[in-house]
Write a protein that holds these residues in place. Structure first.
Motif, PDB file in Angstrom:
ATOM      1  N   LEU A 109       1.079 -11.718  -0.118  1.00 57.70           N
ATOM      2  CA  LEU A 109       1.048 -10.725   0.959  1.00 57.70           C
ATOM      3  C   LEU A 109       1.888  -9.505   0.598  1.00 57.70           C
ATOM      4  O   LEU A 109       1.481  -8.360   0.831  1.00 57.70           O
ATOM      5  CB  LEU A 109       1.534 -11.336   2.267  1.00 57.70           C
ATOM      6  CG  LEU A 109       1.545 -10.406   3.477  1.00 57.70           C
ATOM      7  CD1 LEU A 109       0.149  -9.861   3.757  1.00 57.70           C
ATOM      8  CD2 LEU A 109       2.086 -11.132   4.695  1.00 57.70           C
ATOM      9  N   SER A 110       3.048  -9.733   0.010  1.00 61.02           N
ATOM     10  CA  SER A 110       3.916  -8.631  -0.399  1.00 61.02           C
ATOM     11  C   SER A 110       3.216  -7.737  -1.426  1.00 61.02           C
ATOM     12  O   SER A 110       3.269  -6.505  -1.339  1.00 61.02           O
ATOM     13  CB  SER A 110       5.210  -9.199  -0.977  1.00 61.02           C
ATOM     14  OG  SER A 110       6.029  -8.190  -1.473  1.00 61.02           O
ATOM     15  N   CYS A 111       2.562  -8.364  -2.396  1.00 57.02           N
ATOM     16  CA  CYS A 111       1.824  -7.594  -3.410  1.00 57.02           C
ATOM     17  C   CYS A 111       0.643  -6.851  -2.794  1.00 57.02           C
ATOM     18  O   CYS A 111       0.366  -5.699  -3.146  1.00 57.02           O
ATOM     19  CB  CYS A 111       1.348  -8.508  -4.533  1.00 57.02           C
ATOM     20  SG  CYS A 111       2.691  -9.107  -5.569  1.00 57.02           S
ATOM     21  N   LEU A 112      -0.046  -7.490  -1.867  1.00 55.04           N
ATOM     22  CA  LEU A 112      -1.172  -6.835  -1.187  1.00 55.04           C
ATOM     23  C   LEU A 112      -0.707  -5.589  -0.449  1.00 55.04           C
ATOM     24  O   LEU A 112      -1.324  -4.523  -0.555  1.00 55.04           O
ATOM     25  CB  LEU A 112      -1.847  -7.820  -0.224  1.00 55.04           C
ATOM     26  CG  LEU A 112      -3.059  -7.298   0.527  1.00 55.04           C
ATOM     27  CD1 LEU A 112      -4.210  -7.039  -0.433  1.00 55.04           C
ATOM     28  CD2 LEU A 112      -3.480  -8.296   1.595  1.00 55.04           C
ATOM     29  N   LEU A 113       0.394  -5.720   0.277  1.00 55.64           N
ATOM     30  CA  LEU A 113       0.948  -4.557   0.981  1.00 55.64           C
ATOM     31  C   LEU A 113       1.356  -3.465  -0.005  1.00 55.64           C
ATOM     32  O   LEU A 113       1.131  -2.281   0.243  1.00 55.64           O
ATOM     33  CB  LEU A 113       2.145  -4.974   1.834  1.00 55.64           C
ATOM     34  CG  LEU A 113       1.832  -5.822   3.046  1.00 55.64           C
ATOM     35  CD1 LEU A 113       3.126  -6.305   3.703  1.00 55.64           C
ATOM     36  CD2 LEU A 113       0.989  -5.064   4.046  1.00 55.64           C
ATOM     37  N   GLY A 114       1.952  -3.859  -1.120  1.00 52.86           N
ATOM     38  CA  GLY A 114       2.358  -2.889  -2.135  1.00 52.86           C
ATOM     39  C   GLY A 114       1.172  -2.144  -2.725  1.00 52.86           C
ATOM     40  O   GLY A 114       1.223  -0.924  -2.916  1.00 52.86           O
ATOM     41  N   VAL A 115       0.089  -2.853  -2.994  1.00 52.10           N
ATOM     42  CA  VAL A 115      -1.109  -2.217  -3.557  1.00 52.10           C
ATOM     43  C   VAL A 115      -1.708  -1.234  -2.562  1.00 52.10           C
ATOM     44  O   VAL A 115      -2.020  -0.086  -2.913  1.00 52.10           O
ATOM     45  CB  VAL A 115      -2.151  -3.286  -3.978  1.00 52.10           C
ATOM     46  CG1 VAL A 115      -3.497  -2.655  -4.271  1.00 52.10           C
ATOM     47  CG2 VAL A 115      -1.648  -4.053  -5.186  1.00 52.10           C
TER      48      VAL A 115
END
Length: 89
Positions: free
Chosen positions: A48-54
């Motif tokens: 989820l953190s990576c998705l938000l970052g992307v």
């Protein structure tokens, strides 16, 4: 596309080794009777953190040049490092 996948994998993998998040996850695993639960929860949080970052990165770069974001991220890391050394975080 495989090249960008591998690049992203190694950047995130290396950045997370020894990171405060990994250390906290290790501590949680020592206190839990369900290490599978810790693994699943931590994995979902990282995804989820990576998705938000992307999504945030692709949206923000429409308005702010990437080199400015890189400079701002560098300053943010320095500030977090100083606060960590001072025991404020």
């Amino acid at each position: 596309m495989l090249r960008i996948i591998m690049t992203a994998f190694w950047i995130v993998f290396i950045a997370e080794l020894g990171d405060k998040t990994q250390l906290q996850t290790m501590m949680l695993a020592t206190q839990s009777k369900s290490i599978l639960g810790v693994f699943i929860g931590a994995s979902c949080a990282l995804v989820l953190s990576c998705l938000l970052g992307v999504f945030a990165g692709s949206y923000i770069t429409k308005f702010i040049p990437p080199n400015y974001l890189q400079i701002a991220a560098g300053f943010a890391f320095i500030i977090v490092g100083i606060l960590t050394l001072l025991g404020k975080i």
